[in-house]
Design an enzyme around this catalytic site. Structure first.
Site, mmCIF file in Angstrom:
data_model
loop_
_atom_site.group_PDB
_atom_site.id
_atom_site.type_symbol
_atom_site.label_atom_id
_atom_site.label_comp_id
_atom_site.label_asym_id
_atom_site.label_seq_id
_atom_site.Cartn_x
_atom_site.Cartn_y
_atom_site.Cartn_z
ATOM 1 N N ASN A 234 0.874 -1.171 0.000
ATOM 2 C CA ASN A 234 0.000 0.000 0.000
ATOM 3 C C ASN A 234 0.913 1.224 0.000
ATOM 4 O OD1 ASN A 234 -1.777 2.064 0.498
ATOM 5 N ND2 ASN A 234 -2.421 1.338 2.525
ATOM 6 N N TRP A 235 0.986 1.887 -1.144
ATOM 7 C CA TRP A 235 1.920 3.022 -1.250
ATOM 8 C C TRP A 235 1.388 4.273 -0.572
ATOM 9 C CZ3 TRP A 235 3.780 2.693 -7.110
ATOM 10 C CH2 TRP A 235 4.472 1.481 -7.279
ATOM 11 N N LYS A 236 0.128 4.250 -0.184
ATOM 12 C CA LYS A 236 -0.506 5.419 0.455
ATOM 13 C C LYS A 236 -0.278 6.660 -0.407
ATOM 14 C CE LYS A 236 -0.126 3.099 4.879
ATOM 15 N NZ LYS A 236 -0.013 3.198 6.338
ATOM 16 N N HIS B 271 -9.459 1.190 5.189
ATOM 17 C CA HIS B 271 -8.165 1.351 5.850
ATOM 18 C C HIS B 271 -8.328 2.301 7.038
ATOM 19 C CE1 HIS B 271 -4.011 2.479 6.583
ATOM 20 N NE2 HIS B 271 -3.679 1.366 5.962
ATOM 21 N N GLU C 172 -6.674 4.689 8.028
ATOM 22 C CA GLU C 172 -6.490 6.120 7.710
ATOM 23 C C GLU C 172 -7.765 6.682 7.080
ATOM 24 O OE1 GLU C 172 -2.840 5.428 5.642
ATOM 25 O OE2 GLU C 172 -1.943 4.860 7.561
ATOM 26 N N GLU D 250 -5.267 -4.925 10.599
ATOM 27 C CA GLU D 250 -4.233 -3.908 10.798
ATOM 28 C C GLU D 250 -4.500 -3.180 12.112
ATOM 29 O OE1 GLU D 250 -2.345 -2.780 6.692
ATOM 30 O OE2 GLU D 250 -3.784 -1.281 7.309
ATOM 31 N N GLY E 124 2.762 2.139 10.964
ATOM 32 C CA GLY E 124 3.762 3.198 10.861
ATOM 33 C C GLY E 124 4.478 3.501 12.163
ATOM 34 N N SER F 195 3.560 -2.188 10.384
ATOM 35 C CA SER F 195 5.004 -2.272 10.623
ATOM 36 C C SER F 195 5.615 -3.614 10.206
ATOM 37 C CB SER F 195 5.330 -1.963 12.095
ATOM 38 O OG SER F 195 4.970 -0.625 12.396
ATOM 39 N N GLY G 203 3.001 -1.044 4.273
ATOM 40 C CA GLY G 203 3.058 0.374 3.930
ATOM 41 C C GLY G 203 4.492 0.790 3.635
ATOM 42 N N GLY G 204 5.141 1.377 4.619
ATOM 43 C CA GLY G 204 6.473 1.975 4.437
ATOM 44 C C GLY G 204 7.480 1.070 3.737
#
Ligand code: 13P
Length: 259
Positions: A9-11, A100, A102, A174, A180, A220, A241-242
């Site tokens: 997920n590149w957000k 998600h 967010e 999640e 994150g 994470s 993510g990251g």
């Protein structure tokens, strides 16, 4: 036998040019041994909407699937700023991340809205990845399962078992406190939540559908912790993510030891 799904997920990261470069770098890292590597797993990346055309072009002919990070429930109309499923399909988008945390916490999406999006995704042939997860406070209050199963029930409201029986349904657990933060759920704790999710899926959609629905862990995930997470029988992959923003780290995650 469920194939693992390794999803990035590149957000709100990477321009179209940067996304294209990352997609090409990923291809060159995994394609040489893809026939063996991808026997028991699938790979997906979800770029921001405007990078989808460039990334689709970069991934043409590759085994890496394309996802979106959101979708509107209507096909067209006066919905300023939104994107619909029929707009995504021509680019070969197969998956869509929905609910998600967010979207829930920053953009106030509620379960009823998310359920409509799940329905729209399924009716257009997209595979929804429905995200659920408790906040730090809910976790500390011992309410993780209650929150997660409640989100699952309400997010799947109206979803028929036929869609899940097609294998076109995925869930991502999640925990919000793990996203994150560098603090991931222990494999044992995540596994316990995944088992509870699968039991609830069996009640809602039937045992057969529950047995083929993939339940991913997100929060994470790194090259360092992916093996112990993805090695668990009820953890059917990861939503990253990251660590999906760099070809080296995502390629290492794709190569997770799962047995
Ligand atoms: P991080 O891997 O950066 O914690 O993000 C997880 C996530 O939200 C994936 O959807």
């Amino acid at each position: 036998m469920r194939k693992k799904l390794i999803a990035g997920n590149w957000k709100m990261n990477l321009t179209a040019d940067e996304g294209r470069a990352l997609a090409l770098a990923l291809r060159s890292q995994i394609e040489p041994d893809a026939p063996v590597l991808l026997r028991d797993r699938e790979v997906m990346v979800a770029p921001p909407f405007v990078a989808i055309p460039a990334v689709a072009q970069a991934l043409a002919g590759s085994p890496i699937a394309l996802g979106a990070q959101n979708v509107h429930y209507e096909e067209r109309g006066a919905f300023t700023g939104e994107v619909s499923a029929p707009m995504l399909l021509p680019f070969g988008v197969k998956f869509v991340i929905l609910g998600h945390s967010e979207r829930r916490h920053i953009f106030d999406e509620d379960d009823a809205l998310i359920a409509r999006k799940v329905g729209a995704a399924l009716s257009h042939g997209l595979t929804p990845i429905l995200c659920v997860g408790e906040t730090a406070q809910e976790h500390d209050e011992g309410r993780a399962l209650e929150v997660v199963l409640g989100q699952l029930d309400r997010g799947l409201e109206g979803t028929a078992s036929a869609a899940a029986l097609d294998g076109r349904m995925a869930i991502a657990y999640e925990p919000v406190w793990a996203i994150g933060t560098g603090r991931n759920a222990s494999p044992e704790d995540a596994e316990a939540v995944h088992r509870a999710i699968r039991a609830r899926l069996a009640e809602r959609l039937g045992r057969e559908a529950a047995a083929i629905t993939r339940i991913l862990y997100g929060g994470s995930v790194t090259p360092q912790n992916v093996d112990v997470l993805a090695g668990r029988p009820d953890i059917d992959g990861v939503l990253v993510g990251g660590a999906s923003l760099k070809a080296d780290s995502f390629a290492r995650i794709i190569r997770a030891r799962t047995g």
